[in-house]
Motif scaffolding. Structure first.
Motif, PDB file in Angstrom:
ATOM      1  N   SER A  23     -61.230 -17.326   7.205  1.00  0.00           N
ATOM      2  CA  SER A  23     -61.333 -18.043   8.304  1.00  0.00           C
ATOM      3  C   SER A  23     -60.911 -19.541   8.280  1.00  0.00           C
ATOM      4  O   SER A  23     -61.165 -20.015   7.507  1.00  0.00           O
ATOM      5  N   ILE A  24     -60.167 -19.942   9.268  1.00  0.00           N
ATOM      6  CA  ILE A  24     -59.659 -21.319   9.110  1.00  0.00           C
ATOM      7  C   ILE A  24     -60.075 -22.051  10.767  1.00  0.00           C
ATOM      8  O   ILE A  24     -60.137 -21.195  11.548  1.00  0.00           O
ATOM      9  N   LYS A  25     -60.197 -23.125  10.360  1.00  0.00           N
ATOM     10  CA  LYS A  25     -60.829 -23.911  11.734  1.00  0.00           C
ATOM     11  C   LYS A  25     -59.361 -23.948  12.551  1.00  0.00           C
ATOM     12  O   LYS A  25     -58.482 -24.712  12.021  1.00  0.00           O
ATOM     13  N   PRO A  26     -59.586 -24.000  14.041  1.00  0.00           N
ATOM     14  CA  PRO A  26     -58.169 -24.264  14.573  1.00  0.00           C
ATOM     15  C   PRO A  26     -58.183 -26.002  14.816  1.00  0.00           C
ATOM     16  O   PRO A  26     -59.191 -26.497  14.766  1.00  0.00           O
ATOM     17  N   GLY A  27     -56.903 -26.161  15.160  1.00  0.00           N
ATOM     18  CA  GLY A  27     -56.646 -27.800  15.231  1.00  0.00           C
ATOM     19  C   GLY A  27     -55.376 -28.146  14.233  1.00  0.00           C
ATOM     20  O   GLY A  27     -54.620 -27.363  13.925  1.00  0.00           O
ATOM     21  N   LEU A  28     -55.591 -29.379  14.073  1.00  0.00           N
ATOM     22  CA  LEU A  28     -54.497 -30.143  13.575  1.00  0.00           C
ATOM     23  C   LEU A  28     -54.739 -29.988  11.722  1.00  0.00           C
ATOM     24  O   LEU A  28     -55.857 -30.420  11.449  1.00  0.00           O
ATOM     25  N   TRP A  29     -53.854 -29.245  11.093  1.00  0.00           N
ATOM     26  CA  TRP A  29     -53.854 -29.245   9.752  1.00  0.00           C
ATOM     27  C   TRP A  29     -52.571 -29.998   9.361  1.00  0.00           C
ATOM     28  O   TRP A  29     -51.489 -30.128   9.601  1.00  0.00           O
ATOM     29  N   GLU A  30     -53.058 -30.705   7.887  1.00  0.00           N
ATOM     30  CA  GLU A  30     -51.955 -31.148   7.087  1.00  0.00           C
ATOM     31  C   GLU A  30     -51.805 -30.504   6.065  1.00  0.00           C
ATOM     32  O   GLU A  30     -52.989 -30.128   5.180  1.00  0.00           O
ATOM     33  N   MET A  31     -50.498 -30.155   5.530  1.00  0.00           N
ATOM     34  CA  MET A  31     -50.200 -29.387   4.277  1.00  0.00           C
ATOM     35  C   MET A  31     -49.230 -30.189   3.360  1.00  0.00           C
ATOM     36  O   MET A  31     -48.290 -30.458   3.708  1.00  0.00           O
ATOM     37  N   GLN A  32     -49.719 -30.251   2.276  1.00  0.00           N
ATOM     38  CA  GLN A  32     -48.853 -31.204   1.349  1.00  0.00           C
ATOM     39  C   GLN A  32     -48.213 -30.294   0.106  1.00  0.00           C
ATOM     40  O   GLN A  32     -49.146 -29.285  -0.213  1.00  0.00           O
ATOM     41  N   LYS A  86     -47.373 -31.306   9.107  1.00  0.00           N
ATOM     42  CA  LYS A  86     -48.613 -31.146  10.107  1.00  0.00           C
ATOM     43  C   LYS A  86     -48.282 -29.705  10.911  1.00  0.00           C
ATOM     44  O   LYS A  86     -47.326 -29.782  11.508  1.00  0.00           O
ATOM     45  N   LEU A  87     -49.343 -28.994  11.047  1.00  0.00           N
ATOM     46  CA  LEU A  87     -49.252 -27.861  11.610  1.00  0.00           C
ATOM     47  C   LEU A  87     -50.425 -27.661  12.768  1.00  0.00           C
ATOM     48  O   LEU A  87     -51.537 -28.085  12.527  1.00  0.00           O
ATOM     49  N   CYS A  88     -49.971 -27.242  13.880  1.00  0.00           N
ATOM     50  CA  CYS A  88     -51.168 -27.133  14.886  1.00  0.00           C
ATOM     51  C   CYS A  88     -51.598 -25.617  14.869  1.00  0.00           C
ATOM     52  O   CYS A  88     -50.649 -24.642  15.099  1.00  0.00           O
ATOM     53  N   ILE A  89     -52.807 -25.335  14.788  1.00  0.00           N
ATOM     54  CA  ILE A  89     -53.322 -23.824  14.866  1.00  0.00           C
ATOM     55  C   ILE A  89     -54.242 -23.870  15.860  1.00  0.00           C
ATOM     56  O   ILE A  89     -55.099 -24.526  15.852  1.00  0.00           O
ATOM     57  N   THR A  90     -53.680 -22.744  16.783  1.00  0.00           N
ATOM     58  CA  THR A  90     -54.268 -22.757  18.010  1.00  0.00           C
ATOM     59  C   THR A  90     -55.536 -21.807  17.743  1.00  0.00           C
ATOM     60  O   THR A  90     -55.701 -21.040  16.686  1.00  0.00           O
ATOM     61  N   PRO A  91     -56.607 -21.966  18.818  1.00  0.00           N
ATOM     62  CA  PRO A  91     -57.828 -20.877  18.560  1.00  0.00           C
ATOM     63  C   PRO A  91     -57.620 -19.463  18.450  1.00  0.00           C
ATOM     64  O   PRO A  91     -58.012 -18.884  17.751  1.00  0.00           O
ATOM     65  N   GLU A  92     -56.639 -18.986  19.063  1.00  0.00           N
ATOM     66  CA  GLU A  92     -55.950 -17.569  19.006  1.00  0.00           C
ATOM     67  C   GLU A  92     -55.232 -17.392  17.554  1.00  0.00           C
ATOM     68  O   GLU A  92     -55.579 -16.295  17.232  1.00  0.00           O
ATOM     69  N   MET A  93     -54.817 -18.218  17.028  1.00  0.00           N
ATOM     70  CA  MET A  93     -54.010 -18.016  15.682  1.00  0.00           C
ATOM     71  C   MET A  93     -55.202 -17.910  14.819  1.00  0.00           C
ATOM     72  O   MET A  93     -55.394 -17.161  13.743  1.00  0.00           O
TER      73      MET A  93
END
Length: 181
Positions: A23-32, A86-93
């Motif tokens: 499970s991941i939290k929806p919102g803004l993610w930073e991936m390096q 940076k990626l946006c993960i929606t609540p649906e995703m």
């Protein structure tokens, strides 16, 4: 530059599988991520960073703004190189435990095993042809680390690369970063 383009596509394809593990939290993610294991890739990345550093300020800002619109930035060589996305993960995703699928490159991701907080996956991309496998280790629903081994072909020669990376949740709001469709 084709080698860097291949690596960036592979990198993005690999990042797109991360949410399928836990499970991941929806919102803004930073991936390096930082590529390695390929002297040509390392040289091309260093050259690109050098070119960015030597650009006139207005031109460099234009390039940085273009990358920022895609949620990306390139740290300087002094910062260790690599890419930040940076990626946006929606609540649906997040509810589907599914990140956006990489459309460029015609890539397929497969989760090969899950155990506790560890997920192993593989991917295959058709354009440019590439494949790889990796291991993701999650720290709750707000962070992970990963290691990947990738194979591709550049100018008819096989290329092997590694990628080390991490992801972290930044905020509930994605701000001006739009979800990838």
């Amino acid at each position: 530059m084709p080698l860097i383009r291949t690596a960036l596509l592979v990198c993005t394809a690999a990042l797109c599988a991360t949410a399928q593990a836990q499970s991941i939290k929806p919102g803004l993610w930073e991936m390096q991520s930082k590529m390695g294991g390929n002297p040509q890739m390392d040289q091309a990345m260093a050259q690109m960073q050098k070119q960015m550093a030597s650009m006139p300020p207005a031109q460099r800002k234009q390039m940085e703004d273009m990358l920022a619109k895609q949620g990306m930035s390139m740290p300087s060589a002094a910062a260790g190189g690599g890419m930040s996305t940076k990626l946006c993960i929606t609540p649906e995703m997040a509810a589907k435990q599914d990140l956006p699928v990489q459309e460029k490159g015609d890539c397929t991701n497969t989760v090969t095993s899950r155990s506790g907080n560890v997920m192993k996956m593989s991917f295959v991309c058709k354009n440019p042809p590439s494949s790889g496998e990796g291991t993701y280790t999650f720290t709750g629903d707000t962070a992970y680390t990963m290691q990947m081994q990738m194979k591709s072909t550049h100018q008819g020669k096989p290329q092997n690369m590694t990628m080390d990376g991490s992801g972290k949740w930044l905020a509930a709001s994605c701000g001006n970063i739009k979800p990838v469709k």
